[in-house]
Design an enzyme around this catalytic site. Structure first.
Site, PDB file in Angstrom:
ATOM      1  N   SER A 260      47.437  42.996  38.326  1.00  0.00           N
ATOM      2  CA  SER A 260      46.411  41.971  38.448  1.00  0.00           C
ATOM      3  C   SER A 260      46.896  40.575  38.060  1.00  0.00           C
ATOM      4  CB  SER A 260      45.242  42.357  37.546  1.00  0.00           C
ATOM      5  OG  SER A 260      44.452  41.242  37.222  1.00  0.00           O
TER       6      SER A 260
ATOM      7  N   ASP B 176      43.266  36.051  42.205  1.00  0.00           N
ATOM      8  CA  ASP B 176      43.202  37.494  42.378  1.00  0.00           C
ATOM      9  C   ASP B 176      44.445  37.912  43.142  1.00  0.00           C
ATOM     10  OD1 ASP B 176      40.889  39.827  42.310  1.00  0.00           O
ATOM     11  OD2 ASP B 176      42.442  40.115  43.822  1.00  0.00           O
TER      12      ASP B 176
ATOM     13  N   ARG C 217      45.136  50.242  44.443  1.00  0.00           N
ATOM     14  CA  ARG C 217      45.733  50.422  43.123  1.00  0.00           C
ATOM     15  C   ARG C 217      45.422  51.794  42.577  1.00  0.00           C
ATOM     16  NH1 ARG C 217      45.609  44.469  40.927  1.00  0.00           N
ATOM     17  NH2 ARG C 217      47.617  44.053  41.904  1.00  0.00           N
TER      18      ARG C 217
ATOM     19  N   ARG D  34      45.024  38.660  36.292  1.00  0.00           N
ATOM     20  CA  ARG D  34      44.194  38.266  35.142  1.00  0.00           C
ATOM     21  C   ARG D  34      45.048  37.604  34.048  1.00  0.00           C
ATOM     22  NH1 ARG D  34      43.205  44.635  34.246  1.00  0.00           N
ATOM     23  NH2 ARG D  34      42.585  44.316  36.391  1.00  0.00           N
TER      24      ARG D  34
ATOM     25  N   ASP E 156      31.802  39.608  42.773  1.00  0.00           N
ATOM     26  CA  ASP E 156      32.088  40.944  43.294  1.00  0.00           C
ATOM     27  C   ASP E 156      32.582  41.929  42.237  1.00  0.00           C
ATOM     28  OD1 ASP E 156      34.442  39.621  42.841  1.00  0.00           O
ATOM     29  OD2 ASP E 156      35.290  39.891  44.823  1.00  0.00           O
ATOM     30  N   HIS E 157      33.339  41.447  41.261  1.00  0.00           N
ATOM     31  CA  HIS E 157      34.000  42.369  40.331  1.00  0.00           C
ATOM     32  C   HIS E 157      33.070  42.949  39.272  1.00  0.00           C
ATOM     33  CE1 HIS E 157      37.640  40.904  42.162  1.00  0.00           C
ATOM     34  NE2 HIS E 157      38.391  41.655  41.379  1.00  0.00           N
TER      35      HIS E 157
HETATM   36  C1  MIC Z   1      42.611  43.953  40.637  1.00  0.00           C
HETATM   37  O1  MIC Z   1      42.594  44.434  41.770  1.00  0.00           O
HETATM   38  O2  MIC Z   1      43.343  44.356  39.725  1.00  0.00           O
HETATM   39  C2  MIC Z   1      41.691  42.807  40.340  1.00  0.00           C
HETATM   40  C3  MIC Z   1      40.651  43.297  39.445  1.00  0.00           C
HETATM   41  O3  MIC Z   1      41.087  42.358  41.522  1.00  0.00           O
HETATM   42  C4  MIC Z   1      42.516  41.697  39.696  1.00  0.00           C
HETATM   43  C5  MIC Z   1      41.738  40.561  39.243  1.00  0.00           C
HETATM   44  C6  MIC Z   1      41.073  40.769  37.925  1.00  0.00           C
HETATM   45  O4  MIC Z   1      41.634  41.394  37.044  1.00  0.00           O
HETATM   46  O5  MIC Z   1      39.963  40.258  37.784  1.00  0.00           O
HETATM   47  C7  MIC Z   1      43.633  41.186  40.584  1.00  0.00           C
HETATM   48  O6  MIC Z   1      44.086  41.912  41.443  1.00  0.00           O
HETATM   49  O7  MIC Z   1      44.129  40.075  40.380  1.00  0.00           O
HETATM   50 FE1  SF4 Z   2      38.214  44.212  43.981  1.00  0.00          FE
HETATM   51 FE2  SF4 Z   2      40.784  43.964  43.259  1.00  0.00          FE
HETATM   52 FE3  SF4 Z   2      39.756  46.319  44.004  1.00  0.00          FE
HETATM   53 FE4  SF4 Z   2      40.080  44.459  45.777  1.00  0.00          FE
HETATM   54  S1  SF4 Z   2      41.701  45.443  44.620  1.00  0.00           S
HETATM   55  S2  SF4 Z   2      38.284  45.762  45.583  1.00  0.00           S
HETATM   56  S3  SF4 Z   2      39.615  42.604  44.644  1.00  0.00           S
HETATM   57  S4  SF4 Z   2      39.202  45.134  42.217  1.00  0.00           S
END
Ligand code: MIC
Ligand code: SF4
Length: 748
Positions: free
Chosen positions: A641, A157, A445, A643, A92-93
């Site tokens: 995140s 995640d 976010r 990550r 998805d990402h």
């Molecule tokens: C996000 O919302 O920041 C992400 C991208 O989903 C991350 C995961 C990632 O960095 O791949 C998360 O929330 O953990």
């Molecule tokens: Fe994707 Fe993270 Fe955004 Fe949700 S918050 S849509 S998991 S990047």
């Protein structure tokens, strides 16, 4: 998870819960019921909120394509044939949002072929369910297929808590945690404190689930939930759909909470039935008493939760948060005044709805209800309107039910079922790079650079229905609840409150499911990693600790203010290298604000004095000289995140210690797992003592012990020294990770 596994769990609960009630001498909250019934060994386990380290057995693991690459690369190092717990991978990402669902998908599949092949082949080999690109965003797909009341899952995640909408304790963690749980180890977490949120009254009119969580973000702040579980209950909870509950739990990540969850109720049962899980709904109904808090808890919440917040939903106004932080909250009705006062550009350049947070059928219907009113009045959207459906199921259903055509009639673009613009994967052409501009979305976010990669974009978050109404005004100064906009005839037009069904009357439409089961015989499958890949790189174990203290290390970076994982390891174009540690490390600290200069992403070389280089360039130079370094940071360091690249890149390029005022939970664990020493100042004011030319020693490491402070000495340029106390939260086992060089090394 198959119903028989859920049945076994529910059958085991009464006896376990009774033992816990006896041992604790009191009634149990839902969070405690779930933790207790997933204890690796209830009897030997110490239970103490905020103190004990819990060892738990999770029901499920979920990975996505960005963090999942490292998780799988680490799992592979454990040398197991199959995963020990049900697990899935979700693509998805990595899908870029540019020109709409079809073209974006085609582009993604060709651009990411190598990575998808790797994830696909590893899934097939190791017994992991694989959700292809386009099938949907991890949290939405998990909610539709796997989440269930009373369960415990982890996901690589941070928004994994979305499953709390169905009463599951679902926790965001780093990839190493997932890899270990998949390898069959118990999963560890600090016994969380509990925040009880008692909801009274009823959601109605413009107010929606999103407003509960945006309001709470303002109240509790981005660190208010750290190492806590947020449990929602009370009569008001029943006025919220299961997917609305999911929205609230999802965005609990923005409070730093370990997870959030709701007590099981009829709306969850209805959602389980609507998503083809009538058997699971019936099981949960039969075990209802175990899937909610005990009556004594509800009668006296203050006695059972560490903190209690009451919210009267009948009085809750729609809220909006931003820019740059999700805890900058106010009711929508007060935004206009603040926009004027702050001088923010009122013109909205883009309005976005959907994402893993807010793309339920109900969300889409309420947004479409607003759009329809405007269409009938002859109004046109004043800003580009982008829709990100959370899953193929939602996409097909809104297509069938005419919702998509409503969005298209207002000039909207429906993007792929993926993260796209929520994770910097949004290729915009409407504003110049670094042009200050305003956008509104229903995402979760809004850190600088989060959506389009530009830190100059000011992002505000609110409910999908408010976003949609604002798209017609094109201005942040419009209050859809109380205000009017000029109609085509010049007369003021006023929206009426949105309406929407919680679940589709005709059931969910089915599309191409996008699921692929693992191979019957994994031995015959080979994991595909091309030798010359610039996107995937097999991991080399980090070196063991050499047994020596850290003496006079330079400071690579002292960060000032917010240092989220997006500041430490940005996403967007860098997502390309999530499976290649060396390449992705070029992004290290690109967003971090250098406390010595105020500049982002760059610093001076502490040895040569050369300035104007990226932190990675400096770190690579230090590494070439055999010099390790330290990081100094501010409050809630590593927020955001999950990550683990934000811990692995520093580790890889020579970080030994990260000393901050406070940490976000997942990042602190990620540092521990990768063998970096995470310390906090005993006195936060000591942060101010660190100067660019200082050298830092950390001594007494051979005697490193759980709960024991550590001495840190600053060697000043003038030859003087200052010694301060720093704290850490390492357990004896985690000290073993540090000594071994990483948790993975310790495991082998
Ligand atoms: C996000 O919302 O920041 C992400 C991208 O989903 C991350 C995961 C990632 O960095 O791949 C998360 O929330 O953990
Ligand atoms: Fe994707 Fe993270 Fe955004 Fe949700 S918050 S849509 S998991 S990047």
């Amino acid at each position: 998870m198959a119903a028989d596994q859920i049945k076994r769990l529910y059958e085991s609960m009464p006896a376990r819960l009774d033992r816990a009630r006896k041992r604790f001498g009191r009634a149990l909250t839902l969070a405690e019921k779930i933790l207790v019934s997933h204890a690796d060994n209830f009897d030997t386990q110490e239970w103490s909120r905020g103190k004990a380290q819990l060892r738990l057995r999770v029901d499920r693991v979920a990975l996505q394509d960005a963090t999942g690459q490292m998780a799988l690369l680490q799992f592979m190092q454990a040398g197991k044939k199959q995963v020990a717990v049900p697990s899935t991978v979700h693509c998805d990402h990595l899908i870029r949002a540019q020109s709409g669902a079809r073209e974006d998908m085609e582009r993604a599949i060709s651009e990411n072929r190598e990575v998808y092949n790797f994830l696909h082949s590893a899934s097939k080999k190791y017994g992991i369910g694989f959700w292809k690109p386009g099938a949907g965003i991890i949290h939405q797909v998990v909610l539709e297929n796997y989440a269930f009341p009373g369960g415990l899952m982890i996901g690589a995640d941070s928004h994994t808590p979305n499953a709390g909408g169905l009463g599951m304790a679902a926790i965001g963690v780093g990839g190493a945690d997932c890899g270990e749980a998949m390898a069959g180890l118990a999963w560890e977490v600090l016994d969380p404190k509990l925040i009880g949120i008692r909801l009274t009254g009823k959601l109605s009119g413009w107010s929606s689930a999103k407003d509960i969580i945006t309001y709470l973000c303002g109240l509790l702040t981005v660190k208010g939930g750290t190492n806590k579980i947020i449990e929602y209950f009370g009569p008001g909870a029943e006025s919220i759909s299961a997917t609305g509950k999911g929205t609230i739990c999802n965005m609990g990540a923005e409070l730093g909470a370990t997870t959030s969850l709701f007590h099981f109720d009829d709306r969850m049962a209805a959602y389980l039935r609507a998503t083809d899980r009538a058997d699971q709904a019936a099981l949960a109904e039969r075990s209802r008493e175990h899937l909610v808090a005990d009556p004594e808890v509800l009668a006296d919440p203050k006695k059972h939760y560490d903190e209690v917040v009451e919210i009267n939903l009948s009085e809750l106004e729609p809220h909006i948060v931003g820019p740059h932080s999700p805890d900058r909250a106010r009711p929508v009705s007060r935004l206009a005044a603040e926009v004027k006062k702050e001088g923010w550009p009122p013109a909205i350049k883009a309005a976005l709805i959907g994402s893993c947070t807010n793309s339920s059928y109900e969300d889409m219907q309420r947004a479409a209800h607003i759009a329809t009113q405007a269409l009938k009045a002859g109004l046109k959207a004043k800003t580009p309107f982008l829709v990100t459906p959370g899953s193929e199921r939602i996409y097909q259903t809104i297509k069938r039910d005419g919702i998509m055509s409503t969005f298209e009639q207002i000039g909207g673009t429906v993007l792929a079922n993926a993260c796209g613009p929520c994770i910097g994967q949004w290729k915009r052409s409407d504003v110049a790079t670094n042009e200050v501009n305003t956008i509104v979305s229903s995402f979760n976010r809004n850190f600088p650079g989060r959506n389009d990669g530009s830190a100059a974009t000011m992002s505000f978050l609110t409910s999908p229905e408010i976003v949609t109404a604002m798209a017609f005004a094109g201005s942040l100064e419009f209050d859809p609840v109380n205000g009017t906009i000029p109609g085509p005839d010049g007369r003021p037009f006023r929206f009426t409150a949105p309406e929407g069904e919680e679940l589709p009357a005709r059931g969910f439409a089915k599309g191409e499911e996008g699921f692929e089961a693992p191979a019957a015989d994994g031995d015959r499958v080979e994991v595909q990693i091309p030798a010359d890949s610039e996107r995937l790189q097999l991991l080399q174990p980090f070196p063991r600790w050499d047994g020596r203290d850290f003496i006079e290390l330079p400071i690579l970076v002292k960060t000032k203010g917010k240092t989220t994982t997006d500041h430490i390891s940005p996403a967007g174009t860098w997502l390309r290298y999530r499976g290649h540690l060396d390449k992705i490390s070029d992004n290290m600290f690109l967003g971090a604000v250098n406390a010595f200069t105020g500049e982002a992403g760059k610093g001076a070389n502490p040895i040569t004095g050369e300035t104007g280089k990226t932190f990675t360039q400096v770190a690579r130079d230090l590494r070439a000289r055999g010099t390790s370094w330290v990081v100094i940071g501010d409050e809630n360091y590593g927020e955001g995140s999950s990550r683990e690249h934000a811990a692995m890149s520093p580790r890889y390029l020579g970080a030994k210690v990260v000393i901050v005022k406070s940490f976000a939970r997942i990042h602190e664990t990620n540092l521990k797992k990768q063998g970096v020493l995470p310390l906090t100042f005993a006195d936060p004011k000591d942060y101010d003592r660190f100067e660019q030319t200082d050298r830092v020693s950390v001594t007494g490491l051979a005697l490193l012990a759980s709960g024991k402070p550590v001495d840190v000495t600053l060697h000043k340029a003038d030859g003087t020294t200052v010694t301060i106390k720093c704290l850490h939260t390492l357990t004896e086992e985690q000290i073993g990770w540090f000594k071994a060089g990483s948790a993975l090394n310790a495991l082998k």
